[in-house]
Design a protein around this motif. Structure first.
Motif, PDB file in Angstrom:
ATOM      1  N   SER A  62      -4.692 -63.035  28.002  1.00 15.74           N
ATOM      2  CA  SER A  62      -3.721 -62.203  27.273  1.00 15.74           C
ATOM      3  C   SER A  62      -3.179 -62.903  26.030  1.00 15.74           C
ATOM      4  N   TYR A  63      -3.266 -64.236  26.014  1.00 11.49           N
ATOM      5  CA  TYR A  63      -2.807 -64.967  24.833  1.00 11.49           C
ATOM      6  C   TYR A  63      -3.724 -64.746  23.632  1.00 11.49           C
ATOM      7  N   PHE A  64      -5.018 -64.534  23.893  1.00  7.22           N
ATOM      8  CA  PHE A  64      -6.018 -64.615  22.825  1.00  7.22           C
ATOM      9  C   PHE A  64      -6.670 -63.286  22.480  1.00  7.22           C
ATOM     10  N   GLN A  65      -6.141 -62.185  23.009  1.00  7.52           N
ATOM     11  CA  GLN A  65      -6.722 -60.881  22.689  1.00  7.52           C
ATOM     12  C   GLN A  65      -6.377 -60.481  21.265  1.00  7.52           C
ATOM     13  N   LYS A  66      -7.276 -59.738  20.642  1.00  5.77           N
ATOM     14  CA  LYS A  66      -7.090 -59.322  19.248  1.00  5.77           C
ATOM     15  C   LYS A  66      -5.801 -58.526  19.066  1.00  5.77           C
ATOM     16  N   SER A  67      -5.510 -57.671  20.016  1.00  4.33           N
ATOM     17  CA  SER A  67      -4.355 -56.773  19.873  1.00  4.33           C
ATOM     18  C   SER A  67      -3.046 -57.390  20.359  1.00  4.33           C
ATOM     19  N   ALA A  68      -3.102 -58.665  20.786  1.00  2.93           N
ATOM     20  CA  ALA A  68      -1.908 -59.280  21.369  1.00  2.93           C
ATOM     21  C   ALA A  68      -0.810 -59.457  20.317  1.00  2.93           C
ATOM     22  N   THR A  69       0.409 -59.201  20.752  1.00  2.49           N
ATOM     23  CA  THR A  69       1.571 -59.443  19.874  1.00  2.49           C
ATOM     24  C   THR A  69       2.448 -60.499  20.539  1.00  2.49           C
ATOM     25  N   HIS A  70       2.867 -61.483  19.765  1.00  2.00           N
ATOM     26  CA  HIS A  70       3.652 -62.594  20.301  1.00  2.00           C
ATOM     27  C   HIS A  70       4.778 -62.952  19.344  1.00  2.00           C
ATOM     28  N   ALA A  72       7.167 -65.978  17.436  1.00  2.00           N
ATOM     29  CA  ALA A  72       6.780 -67.087  16.561  1.00  2.00           C
ATOM     30  C   ALA A  72       6.408 -68.328  17.357  1.00  2.00           C
ATOM     31  N   LYS A  73       7.146 -68.612  18.450  1.00  2.00           N
ATOM     32  CA  LYS A  73       6.872 -69.815  19.229  1.00  2.00           C
ATOM     33  C   LYS A  73       5.495 -69.743  19.894  1.00  2.00           C
ATOM     34  N   THR A  74       5.167 -68.578  20.464  1.00  2.00           N
ATOM     35  CA  THR A  74       3.872 -68.421  21.135  1.00  2.00           C
ATOM     36  C   THR A  74       2.727 -68.493  20.132  1.00  2.00           C
ATOM     37  N   LEU A  75       2.927 -67.912  18.960  1.00  2.00           N
ATOM     38  CA  LEU A  75       1.896 -67.997  17.920  1.00  2.00           C
ATOM     39  C   LEU A  75       1.625 -69.449  17.540  1.00  2.00           C
ATOM     40  N   LYS A  76       2.693 -70.237  17.441  1.00  2.00           N
ATOM     41  CA  LYS A  76       2.529 -71.653  17.115  1.00  2.00           C
ATOM     42  C   LYS A  76       1.800 -72.379  18.232  1.00  2.00           C
TER      43      LYS A  76
END
Length: 781
Positions: A62-70, A72-76
């Protein structure tokens, strides 16, 4: 978790092709669909994050799916992750336990880390000893003792221990005391400890170290103290009432008064108990809200139907991040710090999914060694308690907003909005707020809090003790005038960049300086040279002259400053001060023609010149002559020297008028904006406007003003309470010359109280104090 409705969550789409390294792609394919713990590592092998999952493959993907939204901390986190590792477990409960252990061991930077146990305070009752002690400790140890807590405030724990010691007379020393038979004890570790200690002499300890009390009686007192810590104050109140009546019957009125004070303290504590807990059950009720990029958890500890503890805890929880992760972090922390273990944990079903219940019940049961159940009520008394806990969590968040708040909009935008709403000429980058606090006209104080660029600048906060307010006098307007006058007189102006103070260099400088002197009626007896001058230049033009004369009697220079010929008179006094500070001058004489500005001169630091050298009479008339001297002492606090952009007054139109009156007396009044904020409707008032400014209290600029006002109120109240507490604790011995702290302690140790000192004979007192001090002591007592 109840969320702050004003927050906005940014959504960003991940690009799989740009972010996922080949090593991660391979790991994702190999992940099993089993419960377990996963670790995300950097390229250098550093553990960035540890998480648990019911289904490893589904959770990590779920972290790496194209449609995932996160957030700022998770993106980093995803950006830095270059390796994945995982451990399979047989159940989700085991995954939670393993996750908790790994987080404690590796302390990954992207996990919400548990706070150190030292952040909390506990009551420790050493019932494993023959003569138990009640002390404050920072962590729970499996030593056979009883623990109560945790408490966020260690001062409240110490205050409660002091109260209990006054009631039950238990010991404070760490002597290892064993009772061999009633009335006889042995001490195994006396070391350098002198016993019995001072507590025994001042009647705060029953003296078990000298066999003054039996083990059985002593432990019965400790049992009553334990009941008190569990919330049962009824027995303590009955015992105190009985002791109070007994002392009164014996006409020991001072003793009866002390017991009465203890009785009232205990009754006050018992009245604060919440009695709406149903069915005499034991539970921890956990209410949570999410605000200001933090999660606030308020916990009611209910034991046998009584709330014995009520505390609020915080963890970081940025908007856009998984709120369940924050709750999980809190649960792990709560399991570690619990002093006793309830049967139920009551949380909201809005933040805790039903699917997680079984695994977390298993985690708490394994951690505590006793069965624990998680309750998700939707109605009834338990639901009401949950809502009350949430209300307390939100109130704590709002009350301490200045410590936690991180605005969704940038501080610059909030300040720009405030500038526009108030119609200010410039952005209020430095705001100062003032509040007055007193207790029925006593201990009147004021606070000054500072926000720079929209955030609290704690190092610039200041307290003021009011000097013009008499004891018992209540006058907020007069108080505000005094505080602002004392604060504003320290402001140091910044000389405009185009102005320079220097010696004359060119011939034209000298010629222009003589012209200025002549226009002001000064005709020196001899033609001055360049060494006789300091000049003020605005770019190339001489606008002010500082002329030097020697006073032969004192062998020093006396200086006469000619008023600068500039259009903006706000700089007059400032320029005089700068000439003193930036040269080798010690004083300047200034002549003021305008009577309306004489008060301004005095407020700025001038004094009337008094006796003058005779040659001044040959230069000009000396009516209204003032002397400006260098400041005798350096200003300690930088915050008092800085010019604020906006002053905020806590109060309505009356307080605003008092502040405006002071501001109009300073030469830089036009550069400071002034407003007041009234508490009742959060209305904002400005000078010269009858109606309040249209600023909605829910708006970013409205919240900003409320934050600084609330912070000023908190800071003033805390200082006022501190002063009042110190005054109440002050002894009559403190005012007697010749009696210092050491002598005071010795007198109280030997005679127990002021009454004991008063009743002591002269011979007894002379063993501690001199005849001279004894005479004063008798007069005072």
């Amino acid at each position: 978790m109840k969320k702050d409705t004003d927050s906005s969550q940014s959504k960003k789409e991940l690009s799989r092709e740009k972010i996922i390294p080949e090593s991660i792609v391979k790991a994702l394919k190999a992940l099993p669909s089993l419960p377990g713990v996963y670790e995300m590592h950097s390229g250098e092998g550093e553990t960035l994050y540890v998480g648990k999952a019911k289904d490893l493959k589904k959770r990590v993907k779920s972290y790496f799916q194209k449609s995932a939204t996160h957030g700022a901390k998770t993106l980093k986190l995803i950006e830095k992750t270059e390796d994945l590792r995982w451990t399979e477990t047989t159940s989700e409960t085991e995954a939670i336990i393993l996750e908790s252990n790994l987080i404690k061991e590796k302390k990954p930077k992207f996990n919400i880390l548990l706070r150190d146990d030292k952040s909390y305070a506990y009551f420790s009752v050493s019932i494993q000893e023959d003569f138990p002690r009640i002390t404050l400790v920072r962590r729970i140890v499996k030593d056979g003792g009883l623990y109560f807590g945790p408490k966020v405030s260690s001062s409240s724990v110490r205050a409660t221990i002091d109260l209990l010691r006054d009631i039950f007379f238990f010991r404070s020393t760490n002597l290892e005391i064993k009772e061999s038979e009633p009335g006889k004890v042995t001490i195994k570790n006396p070391g350098n400890i002198k016993y019995p200690c001072i507590n025994f002499h001042i009647k705060k300890c029953s003296g078990p170290c000298i066999g003054n009390i039996s083990k059985e009686e002593y432990r019965s007192r400790i049992a009553e103290a334990v009941k008190f810590l569990k919330g049962d104050t009824g027995g303590v109140l009955r015992d105190l009432e009985s002791r109070m009546k007994e002392a009164a019957q014996k006409q020991e009125f001072e003793k009866a008064a002390r017991i009465r004070d203890l009785y009232l303290s205990v009754r006050s504590i018992s009245e604060k108990q919440i009695v709406s807990a149903p069915d005499e059950f034991s539970a921890d009720v956990i209410g949570a809200v999410q605000k200001f990029a933090h999660a606030f958890f308020h916990v009611f500890q209910i034991r046998d139907g009584k709330v014995i503890n009520s505390e609020t805890f915080t963890l970081p929880c940025p908007e856009g991040e998984d709120a369940l992760e924050t709750l999980s972090a809190f649960f792990r922390e709560h399991a570690d710090r619990a002093a006793d273990f309830p049967k139920y944990l009551i949380v909201s079903g809005e933040i805790f999914p039903e699917a997680e219940r079984e695994s977390w019940e298993g985690f708490f049961t394994r951690s505590w060694g006793t069965k624990a159940e998680i309750s998700l009520p939707k109605k009834g008394k338990r639901f009401d308690l949950l809502k009350l806990a949430e209300k307390n969590a939100e109130a704590y968040a709002v009350r301490n907003a200045a410590s936690f708040i991180k605005h969704e909009e940038s501080p610059e935008k909030n300040l720009e909005s405030l500038q526009k709403a108030l119609g200010l000429a410039k952005i209020p980058k430095r705001m100062e707020c003032y509040d007055i606090s007193h207790f029925g006209g006593t201990d009147t104080v004021a606070s000054m809090v500072v926000f720079e660029n929209g955030e609290a600048k704690n190092s610039h906060y200041r307290h003021f003790k009011l000097q013009t307010i008499e004891h018992g006098e209540v006058d907020d307007f007069k108080s505000m005038e005094e505080v602002l006058m004392r604060r504003l007189r320290h402001i140091k102006r910044v000389l405009p960049a185009s102005y320079k103070i220097q010696k004359p260099i060119a011939k034209e400088d000298l010629v222009e300086s003589l012209k200025i002197l002549k226009r002001n009626g000064v005709r020196p007896k001899k033609r001055p040279t360049k060494d006789d001058f300091f000049i003020l230049k605005n770019e190339k033009r001489v606008v002010g002259v500082l002329f030097r004369f020697q006073w032969e009697k004192e062998s020093e220079y006396i200086r006469w400053f000619m008023r600068p010929e500039i259009s903006d008179e706000r700089y007059d006094f400032f320029l005089i001060a700068k000439c003193v500070e930036e040269s080798d001058l010690n004083k300047i004489f200034v002549k003021e023609e305008n009577p309306d500005r004489i008060d301004e001169l005095i407020n700025f630091g001038f004094e009337r010149a008094g006796e003058l050298p005779s040659f001044f009479k040959d230069l000009a008339t000396i009516d209204n002559l003032f002397v400006f001297k260098k400041f005798g002492k350096k200003i300690k606090h930088e915050s008092l020297t800085i010019l604020p952009d906006l002053i905020v007054i806590d109060g309505g139109k009356g307080q605003l008028g008092a502040a405006e009156k002071v501001l109009n007396t300073v030469p830089f009044a036009r550069e400071i904006a002034l407003i007041s904020i009234a508490k009742k409707e959060e209305e904002i008032f400005m000078p010269g406007k009858k109606q309040p400014v249209d600023i909605k209290k829910e708006s970013p600029e409205g919240k900003l003003l409320q934050r600084i006002r609330d912070e000023a109120h908190r800071f003033a109240l805390a200082y006022q309470q501190n002063l009042r507490q110190k005054r109440q604790q002050k002894s009559v011995l403190d005012d007697i010359p010749g009696i210092g702290m050491k002598t005071k302690k010795e007198l109280l140790r030997k005679f127990g109280s002021i009454a004991g000192i008063r009743e002591a004979s002269d011979e007894e007192l002379l063993t501690i104090v001199s005849k001279k001090v004894l005479q004063v002591l008798r007069q005072q007592l």
